[in-house]
Design a protein around this motif. Structure first.
Motif, PDB file in Angstrom:
ATOM      1  N   GLN A 153       0.135   5.775 -12.592  1.00  0.00           N
ATOM      2  CA  GLN A 153      -1.194   5.402 -12.108  1.00  0.00           C
ATOM      3  C   GLN A 153      -1.414   3.906 -12.245  1.00  0.00           C
ATOM      4  N   ALA A 154      -0.899   3.316 -13.328  1.00  0.00           N
ATOM      5  CA  ALA A 154      -1.069   1.873 -13.551  1.00  0.00           C
ATOM      6  C   ALA A 154      -0.384   1.074 -12.448  1.00  0.00           C
ATOM      7  N   ASP A 155       0.857   1.481 -12.097  1.00  0.00           N
ATOM      8  CA  ASP A 155       1.581   0.796 -11.021  1.00  0.00           C
ATOM      9  C   ASP A 155       0.833   0.948  -9.700  1.00  0.00           C
ATOM     10  N   ASN A 156       0.299   2.140  -9.483  1.00  0.00           N
ATOM     11  CA  ASN A 156      -0.448   2.405  -8.252  1.00  0.00           C
ATOM     12  C   ASN A 156      -1.637   1.451  -8.123  1.00  0.00           C
ATOM     13  N   GLU A 157      -2.406   1.329  -9.180  1.00  0.00           N
ATOM     14  CA  GLU A 157      -3.600   0.476  -9.137  1.00  0.00           C
ATOM     15  C   GLU A 157      -3.226  -0.994  -8.993  1.00  0.00           C
ATOM     16  N   THR A 158      -2.172  -1.423  -9.692  1.00  0.00           N
ATOM     17  CA  THR A 158      -1.736  -2.819  -9.614  1.00  0.00           C
ATOM     18  C   THR A 158      -1.315  -3.174  -8.195  1.00  0.00           C
ATOM     19  N   MET A 159      -0.502  -2.301  -7.588  1.00  0.00           N
ATOM     20  CA  MET A 159      -0.015  -2.585  -6.235  1.00  0.00           C
ATOM     21  C   MET A 159      -1.126  -2.494  -5.197  1.00  0.00           C
ATOM     22  N   LEU A 160      -2.059  -1.554  -5.378  1.00  0.00           N
ATOM     23  CA  LEU A 160      -3.185  -1.467  -4.447  1.00  0.00           C
ATOM     24  C   LEU A 160      -4.049  -2.718  -4.507  1.00  0.00           C
ATOM     25  N   ASN A 161      -4.265  -3.235  -5.707  1.00  0.00           N
ATOM     26  CA  ASN A 161      -5.053  -4.467  -5.852  1.00  0.00           C
ATOM     27  C   ASN A 161      -4.342  -5.638  -5.186  1.00  0.00           C
ATOM     28  N   GLU A 162      -3.026  -5.718  -5.370  1.00  0.00           N
ATOM     29  CA  GLU A 162      -2.250  -6.787  -4.737  1.00  0.00           C
ATOM     30  C   GLU A 162      -2.273  -6.627  -3.212  1.00  0.00           C
ATOM     31  N   ALA A 163      -2.162  -5.373  -2.744  1.00  0.00           N
ATOM     32  CA  ALA A 163      -2.213  -5.102  -1.302  1.00  0.00           C
ATOM     33  C   ALA A 163      -3.559  -5.548  -0.737  1.00  0.00           C
TER      34      ALA A 163
ATOM     35  N   GLN B 179      -8.037   3.418  -2.093  1.00  0.00           N
ATOM     36  CA  GLN B 179      -8.858   3.048  -3.258  1.00  0.00           C
ATOM     37  C   GLN B 179     -10.126   3.896  -3.336  1.00  0.00           C
ATOM     38  N   GLN B 180     -10.254   4.858  -2.404  1.00  0.00           N
ATOM     39  CA  GLN B 180     -11.403   5.759  -2.323  1.00  0.00           C
ATOM     40  C   GLN B 180     -12.705   5.009  -2.027  1.00  0.00           C
ATOM     41  N   LYS B 181     -12.588   3.928  -1.265  1.00  0.00           N
ATOM     42  CA  LYS B 181     -13.764   3.171  -0.810  1.00  0.00           C
ATOM     43  C   LYS B 181     -13.996   3.538   0.660  1.00  0.00           C
ATOM     44  N   TRP B 182     -14.449   4.768   0.878  1.00  0.00           N
ATOM     45  CA  TRP B 182     -14.437   5.343   2.213  1.00  0.00           C
ATOM     46  C   TRP B 182     -15.425   4.694   3.181  1.00  0.00           C
ATOM     47  N   ILE B 183     -16.606   4.340   2.716  1.00  0.00           N
ATOM     48  CA  ILE B 183     -17.609   3.751   3.614  1.00  0.00           C
ATOM     49  C   ILE B 183     -17.120   2.418   4.155  1.00  0.00           C
ATOM     50  N   GLN B 184     -16.612   1.575   3.262  1.00  0.00           N
ATOM     51  CA  GLN B 184     -16.090   0.273   3.676  1.00  0.00           C
ATOM     52  C   GLN B 184     -14.871   0.441   4.587  1.00  0.00           C
ATOM     53  N   ALA B 185     -14.034   1.422   4.254  1.00  0.00           N
ATOM     54  CA  ALA B 185     -12.843   1.687   5.075  1.00  0.00           C
ATOM     55  C   ALA B 185     -13.241   2.067   6.485  1.00  0.00           C
ATOM     56  N   GLU B 186     -14.224   2.954   6.610  1.00  0.00           N
ATOM     57  CA  GLU B 186     -14.630   3.412   7.935  1.00  0.00           C
ATOM     58  C   GLU B 186     -15.240   2.273   8.753  1.00  0.00           C
ATOM     59  N   GLN B 187     -15.997   1.394   8.107  1.00  0.00           N
ATOM     60  CA  GLN B 187     -16.577   0.249   8.815  1.00  0.00           C
ATOM     61  C   GLN B 187     -15.481  -0.650   9.388  1.00  0.00           C
ATOM     62  N   ASN B 188     -14.463  -0.911   8.581  1.00  0.00           N
ATOM     63  CA  ASN B 188     -13.382  -1.800   9.014  1.00  0.00           C
ATOM     64  C   ASN B 188     -12.541  -1.184  10.123  1.00  0.00           C
TER      65      ASN B 188
ATOM     66  N   ASP C 134       0.837  -1.208   0.000  1.00  0.00           N
ATOM     67  CA  ASP C 134       0.000   0.000   0.000  1.00  0.00           C
ATOM     68  C   ASP C 134       0.865   1.247   0.000  1.00  0.00           C
ATOM     69  N   TRP C 135       1.873   1.281   0.866  1.00  0.00           N
ATOM     70  CA  TRP C 135       2.731   2.460   0.929  1.00  0.00           C
ATOM     71  C   TRP C 135       3.601   2.584  -0.321  1.00  0.00           C
ATOM     72  N   LEU C 136       4.007   1.464  -0.880  1.00  0.00           N
ATOM     73  CA  LEU C 136       4.775   1.512  -2.123  1.00  0.00           C
ATOM     74  C   LEU C 136       3.895   2.031  -3.260  1.00  0.00           C
ATOM     75  N   ALA C 137       2.636   1.633  -3.259  1.00  0.00           N
ATOM     76  CA  ALA C 137       1.693   2.135  -4.269  1.00  0.00           C
ATOM     77  C   ALA C 137       1.573   3.651  -4.186  1.00  0.00           C
TER      78      ALA C 137
END
Length: 256
Positions: free
Chosen positions: A76-86, A114-123, A67-70
């Protein structure tokens, strides 16, 4: 590092070293040096995964590292790839041990990125309720609240994090930045100054707190103080092109 040398087959030591390497990257102000440190952390955690492929904490820290490496990736492509792997690593860590609150917190941090704020806040709410004593949980709750614009709540959570780990200066910088969002400039300056003081005590030459102070003074219209602090930051980091740019912005805002 000494522990890993003495016991190279211990995945737990390698995972903890990777976590420390990730956090230490916050003290590096040159982009490539920060990326190199995070790559070093990734190599370390990958070696831990090879030793203990079914260990939840190992996969949790790999998700954190990715996540931090992303966040420091160049495209942007590397960012999305690493976030998905994270995200996959975090989910797998939770599947291996659904009581691993560090994994749940790291998953929340990834979801914010990943800008999924609602799910992030729940977790992160669940992690904070079940493991409020963990610095990472408090920090990530602060990060989540900050991303939602809840700056006062973010400040409170960041303050809890530094109660647990008082030498993590980048968290003081986040507190200062949130106070600045609230236009509470004196409080912002106090926390930026605390970061600078702790770095000085630890022998860390980090320019970032001084540029944070300079930016705050600039917003207050106190350009002389802004220039003094920006120059001090530049002295700490004379080979950093970004530092010259930041000083140039201060001079521009002061019509110098």
């Amino acid at each position: 590092q000494q522990a890993v040398l003495l016991d190279p087959g211990n995945a737990e030591y390698r995972a903890e070293l990777a976590r420390i390497l990730v956090y230490s990257s916050t003290l590096l102000t040159i982009d490539q040096e920060r990326i190199d440190r995070l790559q070093e952390a990734l190599q370390m955690i990958n070696s831990a995964v090879e030793i203990a492929p079914e260990e939840s904490m190992v996969h949790a820290i790999k998700s954190f590292t990715l996540d931090w490496l992303a966040g420091n990736s160049l495209t942007q492509a590397d960012n999305e790839t690493m976030l998905n792997e994270a995200e996959q690593e975090a989910i797998y860590a939770i599947q291996l041990d659904n009581q691993n609150m560090l994994a749940l917190a790291y998953y929340a941090e990834i979801l914010v990125d990943q800008q999924k704020w609602i799910q992030a806040e729940q977790n992160i709410r669940e992690a904070a309720e079940r493991a409020p004593e963990l610095m990472d949980v408090r920090r990530i709750n602060g990060y989540t609240q900050e991303s939602l614009g809840n700056y006062s709540l973010a400040i409170n959570e960041y303050k809890e994090a530094i109660q647990i780990n008082p030498n993590l200066t980048f968290i003081y910088l986040r507190i200062g930045a949130n106070y600045r969002k609230l236009l509470q400039y004196e409080a912002a300056l106090e926390y930026f100054d605390k970061a600078a003081t702790i770095n000085e005590q630890l022998g860390v030459n980090d320019s970032i707190p001084y540029f944070s102070i300079a930016t705050t003074y600039t917003q207050m219209g106190e350009f002389f103080s802004a220039g003094l602090n920006a120059r001090k930051g530049l002295n700490f980091d004379p080979d950093n092109a970004d530092a010259y740019g930041r000083l140039g912005i201060v001079y521009h805002r002061s019509r110098n």
